[in-house]
Design a protein around this motif. Structure first.
Motif, PDB file in Angstrom:
ATOM      1  N   LEU A  47      24.745  37.855  45.780  1.00 23.77           N
ATOM      2  CA  LEU A  47      23.693  37.484  44.841  1.00 23.77           C
ATOM      3  C   LEU A  47      23.566  38.568  43.696  1.00 23.77           C
ATOM      4  O   LEU A  47      23.816  38.530  42.457  1.00 23.77           O
ATOM      5  CB  LEU A  47      22.405  37.200  45.365  1.00 23.77           C
ATOM      6  CG  LEU A  47      21.316  36.962  44.200  1.00 23.77           C
ATOM      7  CD1 LEU A  47      21.406  35.867  43.440  1.00 23.77           C
ATOM      8  CD2 LEU A  47      20.015  36.964  45.039  1.00 23.77           C
ATOM      9  N   LEU A  48      23.378  39.807  44.267  1.00 27.90           N
ATOM     10  CA  LEU A  48      23.504  41.053  43.195  1.00 27.90           C
ATOM     11  C   LEU A  48      24.649  41.188  42.344  1.00 27.90           C
ATOM     12  O   LEU A  48      24.518  41.393  41.322  1.00 27.90           O
ATOM     13  CB  LEU A  48      23.158  42.222  44.204  1.00 27.90           C
ATOM     14  CG  LEU A  48      22.524  43.501  43.341  1.00 27.90           C
ATOM     15  CD1 LEU A  48      20.970  42.871  43.421  1.00 27.90           C
ATOM     16  CD2 LEU A  48      22.495  44.634  44.273  1.00 27.90           C
ATOM     17  N   LEU A  49      25.804  40.943  42.862  1.00 27.77           N
ATOM     18  CA  LEU A  49      27.219  41.271  42.214  1.00 27.77           C
ATOM     19  C   LEU A  49      27.317  39.879  41.291  1.00 27.77           C
ATOM     20  O   LEU A  49      27.845  40.435  40.055  1.00 27.77           O
ATOM     21  CB  LEU A  49      28.289  41.250  43.166  1.00 27.77           C
ATOM     22  CG  LEU A  49      28.348  42.431  44.082  1.00 27.77           C
ATOM     23  CD1 LEU A  49      29.476  42.211  45.213  1.00 27.77           C
ATOM     24  CD2 LEU A  49      28.433  43.950  43.249  1.00 27.77           C
ATOM     25  N   LEU A  54      29.479  40.857  37.941  1.00 22.20           N
ATOM     26  CA  LEU A  54      30.771  41.562  38.612  1.00 22.20           C
ATOM     27  C   LEU A  54      31.496  40.304  39.418  1.00 22.20           C
ATOM     28  O   LEU A  54      32.553  40.600  39.901  1.00 22.20           O
ATOM     29  CB  LEU A  54      30.383  42.680  39.438  1.00 22.20           C
ATOM     30  CG  LEU A  54      29.974  43.909  39.060  1.00 22.20           C
ATOM     31  CD1 LEU A  54      29.517  45.057  40.175  1.00 22.20           C
ATOM     32  CD2 LEU A  54      31.224  44.598  38.294  1.00 22.20           C
ATOM     33  N   LEU A  55      30.811  39.472  39.873  1.00 19.24           N
ATOM     34  CA  LEU A  55      31.364  38.461  40.911  1.00 19.24           C
ATOM     35  C   LEU A  55      31.248  36.971  40.259  1.00 19.24           C
ATOM     36  O   LEU A  55      29.974  36.574  40.390  1.00 19.24           O
ATOM     37  CB  LEU A  55      30.785  38.540  42.255  1.00 19.24           C
ATOM     38  CG  LEU A  55      31.367  37.792  43.050  1.00 19.24           C
ATOM     39  CD1 LEU A  55      32.902  37.840  43.563  1.00 19.24           C
ATOM     40  CD2 LEU A  55      30.549  37.816  44.441  1.00 19.24           C
ATOM     41  N   ARG A  56      32.127  36.291  39.694  1.00 19.28           N
ATOM     42  CA  ARG A  56      31.967  35.030  39.098  1.00 19.28           C
ATOM     43  C   ARG A  56      31.685  33.907  40.009  1.00 19.28           C
ATOM     44  O   ARG A  56      32.371  33.727  41.178  1.00 19.28           O
ATOM     45  CB  ARG A  56      33.240  34.713  38.218  1.00 19.28           C
ATOM     46  CG  ARG A  56      33.289  33.072  37.882  1.00 19.28           C
ATOM     47  CD  ARG A  56      34.644  32.842  37.138  1.00 19.28           C
ATOM     48  NE  ARG A  56      34.908  33.934  35.940  1.00 19.28           N
ATOM     49  CZ  ARG A  56      34.653  33.563  34.773  1.00 19.28           C
ATOM     50  NH1 ARG A  56      33.786  32.618  34.542  1.00 19.28           N
ATOM     51  NH2 ARG A  56      35.016  34.462  34.061  1.00 19.28           N
ATOM     52  N   PRO A  57      30.569  33.284  40.139  1.00 16.66           N
ATOM     53  CA  PRO A  57      30.066  32.291  40.941  1.00 16.66           C
ATOM     54  C   PRO A  57      30.987  31.230  40.995  1.00 16.66           C
ATOM     55  O   PRO A  57      31.751  30.815  39.869  1.00 16.66           O
ATOM     56  CB  PRO A  57      28.731  31.821  40.541  1.00 16.66           C
ATOM     57  CG  PRO A  57      28.739  32.069  39.159  1.00 16.66           C
ATOM     58  CD  PRO A  57      29.782  33.397  39.047  1.00 16.66           C
ATOM     59  N   ASP A  58      31.113  30.333  41.993  1.00 16.59           N
ATOM     60  CA  ASP A  58      31.897  29.174  41.875  1.00 16.59           C
ATOM     61  C   ASP A  58      30.988  27.952  40.907  1.00 16.59           C
ATOM     62  O   ASP A  58      31.706  27.190  40.347  1.00 16.59           O
ATOM     63  CB  ASP A  58      32.096  28.514  43.378  1.00 16.59           C
ATOM     64  CG  ASP A  58      32.800  29.546  44.289  1.00 16.59           C
ATOM     65  OD1 ASP A  58      33.601  30.308  43.780  1.00 16.59           O
ATOM     66  OD2 ASP A  58      32.592  29.404  45.294  1.00 16.59           O
ATOM     67  N   ALA A  59      29.852  28.108  41.247  1.00 10.62           N
ATOM     68  CA  ALA A  59      29.059  27.199  40.536  1.00 10.62           C
ATOM     69  C   ALA A  59      27.643  27.757  39.973  1.00 10.62           C
ATOM     70  O   ALA A  59      27.322  28.803  40.715  1.00 10.62           O
ATOM     71  CB  ALA A  59      28.825  25.738  40.973  1.00 10.62           C
ATOM     72  N   GLY A  60      26.924  27.122  39.189  1.00  7.80           N
ATOM     73  CA  GLY A  60      25.673  27.825  38.745  1.00  7.80           C
ATOM     74  C   GLY A  60      25.908  28.692  37.576  1.00  7.80           C
ATOM     75  O   GLY A  60      27.008  28.830  36.971  1.00  7.80           O
ATOM     76  N   ARG A  61      24.857  29.541  37.204  1.00  6.11           N
ATOM     77  CA  ARG A  61      24.757  30.193  36.066  1.00  6.11           C
ATOM     78  C   ARG A  61      24.005  31.129  35.883  1.00  6.11           C
ATOM     79  O   ARG A  61      23.044  31.405  36.588  1.00  6.11           O
ATOM     80  CB  ARG A  61      24.340  29.026  34.848  1.00  6.11           C
ATOM     81  CG  ARG A  61      24.701  29.554  33.124  1.00  6.11           C
ATOM     82  CD  ARG A  61      24.668  28.569  32.524  1.00  6.11           C
ATOM     83  NE  ARG A  61      23.251  28.303  32.325  1.00  6.11           N
ATOM     84  CZ  ARG A  61      22.780  27.621  30.936  1.00  6.11           C
ATOM     85  NH1 ARG A  61      23.630  28.024  29.935  1.00  6.11           N
ATOM     86  NH2 ARG A  61      21.471  27.531  30.916  1.00  6.11           N
TER      87      ARG A  61
ATOM     88  N   GLN B 420      41.858  45.637  39.662  1.00  3.63           N
ATOM     89  CA  GLN B 420      41.451  45.311  41.072  1.00  3.63           C
ATOM     90  C   GLN B 420      39.846  45.008  40.759  1.00  3.63           C
ATOM     91  O   GLN B 420      39.329  45.559  39.805  1.00  3.63           O
ATOM     92  CB  GLN B 420      41.400  46.671  42.025  1.00  3.63           C
ATOM     93  CG  GLN B 420      40.658  47.624  41.561  1.00  3.63           C
ATOM     94  CD  GLN B 420      40.567  48.746  42.644  1.00  3.63           C
ATOM     95  OE1 GLN B 420      41.423  48.935  43.467  1.00  3.63           O
ATOM     96  NE2 GLN B 420      39.716  49.724  42.664  1.00  3.63           N
ATOM     97  N   ASP B 421      39.426  44.151  41.574  1.00  5.54           N
ATOM     98  CA  ASP B 421      38.150  43.286  41.432  1.00  5.54           C
ATOM     99  C   ASP B 421      37.060  44.452  42.000  1.00  5.54           C
ATOM    100  O   ASP B 421      36.921  44.839  43.167  1.00  5.54           O
ATOM    101  CB  ASP B 421      38.121  41.928  42.163  1.00  5.54           C
ATOM    102  CG  ASP B 421      36.993  41.255  41.802  1.00  5.54           C
ATOM    103  OD1 ASP B 421      35.879  41.747  41.304  1.00  5.54           O
ATOM    104  OD2 ASP B 421      36.664  40.227  42.279  1.00  5.54           O
ATOM    105  N   PRO B 422      36.149  44.754  40.825  1.00  9.64           N
ATOM    106  CA  PRO B 422      35.221  45.772  41.624  1.00  9.64           C
ATOM    107  C   PRO B 422      34.274  45.369  42.590  1.00  9.64           C
ATOM    108  O   PRO B 422      33.566  45.831  43.287  1.00  9.64           O
ATOM    109  CB  PRO B 422      34.527  46.151  40.273  1.00  9.64           C
ATOM    110  CG  PRO B 422      34.748  45.228  39.367  1.00  9.64           C
ATOM    111  CD  PRO B 422      36.159  44.350  39.500  1.00  9.64           C
ATOM    112  N   ALA B 423      33.904  43.929  42.276  1.00  4.68           N
ATOM    113  CA  ALA B 423      33.053  43.305  43.485  1.00  4.68           C
ATOM    114  C   ALA B 423      33.718  43.533  44.788  1.00  4.68           C
ATOM    115  O   ALA B 423      32.846  43.704  45.827  1.00  4.68           O
ATOM    116  CB  ALA B 423      32.868  41.787  43.189  1.00  4.68           C
TER     117      ALA B 423
END
Lengths: 221, 429
Positions: A47-49, A54-61, B420-423
């Motif tokens: 959730l934080l990332l 930093l971390l693209r979610p599969d869905a949501g915004r 590389q993906d930092p996550a």
């Protein structure tokens, strides 16, 4: 300030598939300090990332100040992170060969400013590290290291501070100092999202959320 | 805080990694520079030796040609000038010309601008019986002359017989009891024996040489000659026909010119052969040197790519190791907003710094090694010398190309690190 809507994220490995986020939504207003509690593996760090771009979610915004970081190019998203988000991690992630001052100044490479050095020294002084400015992380206590990481996160005056178990490696006194600084940042108008196991965190947070198995369970307030 | 500051601090922090990368470049550049400098040293020394050898060869061949000239001098371009009226049948049967011509012809030849004749030996020769001794001899009156246009410090090749003296052949001396220093009377005139020739096995053994003027007086033929021997044309372009034409023209076609032998052609051929031999020797040496250089270049053509590939792999492996060690660091830098290109720049800048240091030190090491080897390998005093070996182009190439090579070797790991993906990193850390 921060709005997370129906975030979904699934990790697909060779052995198994893990649904880390399953329709998570939350909001953190400016000046608000929100803690998220939950067992290990419940999706807090994901959730934080995701909230930090930093971390693209599969869905949501994810929206921060009305801007969706995942609508940006990777380079623009990096710039967005430099300007809008500060990160603090349990492992501090300081650069081992840089001094305290240089570690705090590291974000200024991503977002150069004329007064970067002055602000860095201000944060260092504010966190009681003025006499440690020329020391490298290996010469600091864990509490000092986390304060350096916090100063680094705050250098560019972010709108949102994301803290992932920042007190996990600290003694209670040091943890209290760090949490106090997070709360102070929130009071100054910033938004803080803290994920933690530490009950102490909830004491400093204005609102505490619980997560389990990728879902937001309740709002403890 | 700048990228370069981070690069320098990281280099100082991970000294071993950087030192190994520098060492890789140093070894590669050092090997290349040493190889190329040694090639240059060989070339310089070979060139010097070749020049010296060329000079020695030319000198030897020059001496050889001179030897040929000396050896063939008695043979070359010797022509006999006889009176035009002389019947050659009688001349060959008698061994000398019965007809005579004016002595002035010799003077005229000596003063003419002929370019082909070095020596003129006017003579008056007659087969007589030594009246006082009743012994048949060939009396030759002679004197040497050098044409005006070709006068040089050399003495006439035929020694003069001084007036009042005689030179006698061995048989005459033995039969008449003549010895050097003794006197004998010839046609009532007292002459000292200046020299007794060793046996020659020809008519010279029964010949007596006296001064031309005395012979003319004794034989009653003042101012007359029956032959002029023209010797030693040193001009390679001169031909017997040319000589004959020049002489007869100079003497109003009142003479005939006989070539005494075909030795002129032999002599010219010998000199030509010496010259060809010199050219062939020099060409063979140059071909040998070119072949040796080709062998060395072929060797370098194998060694250089091998060393470059080895160093590239080495630097690349070190870069992979460095990137792996800095995974968390790169992850956090990406998290706090560093762009991928900034990460790439940091990693490549380190590679460039390593390449620059390795290139510079490698050049110095390779050059010093080659120079030392050159001194060790060369004969005393024959080393090419540092100044002759120093190649600014090679230095520039080493300092310029080594960083490029190091950056190229680090490019793949740097790109992987930047992308590389930092996550992923932060979750795993």
């Amino acid at each position: 300030m921060l709005r997370v809507e129906n975030l979904t994220k699934t990790y697909r490995g060779a052995a198994r598939t893990v649904r880390a986020l399953d329709g998570v939504s939350l909001e953190v207003a400016a000046g608000e300090f929100v803690a998220v509690e939950g067992p290990s593996g419940c999706g807090k760090t994901t959730l934080l990332l995701a909230a930090g771009g930093l971390l693209r979610p599969d869905a949501g915004r994810v929206m921060l100040r009305g801007e969706d970081p995942y609508a940006l190019t990777p380079e623009a998203r990096a710039a967005w992170r430099a300007a809008q988000v500060g990160f603090v991690f349990q492992q501090f992630h300081l650069i081992p060969y840089l001094t305290v001052l240089d570690n705090v100044l590291a974000p200024s490479v991503a977002l150069p400013s004329a007064d970067g050095d002055k602000r860095a020294r201000e944060w260092i002084g504010r966190f009681g590290l003025a006499d440690r400015a020329d020391h490298v992380p290996a010469e600091l206590s864990t509490g000092e290291r986390q304060r350096v990481a916090l100063a680094r996160a705050l250098l560019n005056r972010p709108a949102l501070l994301l803290a992932d178990e920042p007190t996990g490696n600290l003694d209670p006194a040091s943890a209290a100092v760090v949490l106090g600084h997070l709360a102070e940042f929130a009071k100054s108008g910033g938004a803080v999202l803290l994920v933690t196991h530490d009950p102490l965190g909830a004491e400093y947070a204005g609102r505490t959320l619980r997560m389990a198995q990728g879902r937001m369970l309740n709002d403890k307030c | 805080m700048t990228l370069w500051r981070l690069v320098i601090k990281e280099i100082a922090y991970r000294k071993l990694n950087f030192a190994l990368a520098v060492l890789a470049v140093l070894v590669a550049v050092g090997c290349l520079v040493a190889e190329l400098t040694l090639l240059r040293a060989h070339e310089v020394r070979a060139e010097r030796q070749s020049d010296a050898q060329d000079a020695r060869t030319r000198q030897r061949v020059g001496r050889l040609a001179d030897d040929y000239r000396v050896i063939t001098k008695q043979l070359g371009y010797n022509v006999l000038i006889l009176p035009a009226k002389q019947d050659l049948g009688r001349f060959y049967a008698q061994g000398y010309a019965g007809e005579t011509m004016p002595e002035e012809y010799a003077r005229r030849l000596s003063e003419s601008p002929l370019i082909t004749v070095q020596h003129l030996l006017p003579s008056l020769q007659e087969r007589i019986e030594w009246p006082e001794r009743k012994f048949p001899i060939i009396l030759v009156g002679t004197r040497g002359e050098v044409p005006q246009g070709h006068r040089n410090p050399k003495d006439p090749i035929q020694p003069l017989v001084a007036p009042g003296t005689m030179v006698v052949g061995r048989v005459v001396a033995e039969r008449l009891g003549l010895e050097e220093g003794k006197e004998a009377v010839l046609f009532g005139r007292r002459l000292a024996v200046a020299k007794v020739h060793p046996p020659r096995g020809n008519e010279d053994d029964v010949t007596v040489w006296i001064d031309l003027a005395e012979a003319q007086a004794l034989l009653g033929k003042p101012g007359r000659l029956n032959a002029i021997l023209a010797l030693s044309c040193l001009c390679a372009e001169a031909t017997p026909e040319g000589i004959r034409r020049e002489i007869t023209t100079a003497l109003d076609n009142d003479v005939q010119v006989l070539e005494l032998s075909a030795a002129a052609a032999t002599r010219r051929a010998a000199r030509l052969r010496a010259s060809v031999h010199a050219d062939e020797t020099v060409a063979a040496q140059e071909a040998g040197r070119a072949e040796l250089r080709l062998v060395r270049e072929a060797l370098a053509a194998w060694i250089i790519p091998l060393v470059v590939i080895g160093a590239t792999v080495w630097v690349g492996a070190l870069a992979f190791g460095n990137v792996r060690d800095r995974r968390a660091e790169i992850g956090i830098l990406r998290a706090i907003g560093w762009r991928a290109r900034q990460i790439l720049a940091v990693l490549l800048a380190k590679a460039v710094a390593g390449g620059l240091a390795g290139g510079a030190v490698g050049y110095a090491a390779g050059f010093a090694l080659a120079a030392a080897w050159d001194v060790h390998e060369a004969a005393a005093g024959d080393a090419a010398g540092a100044s002759a070996l120093f190649d600014p182009g090679l230095l520039a190439a080493a300092v310029f190309l080594a960083p490029i090579l190091a950056a190229a070797a680090s490019l793949v790991p740097a790109l992987l690190a930047a992308r590389q993906d930092p996550a992923v990193v932060l979750r795993e850390e």
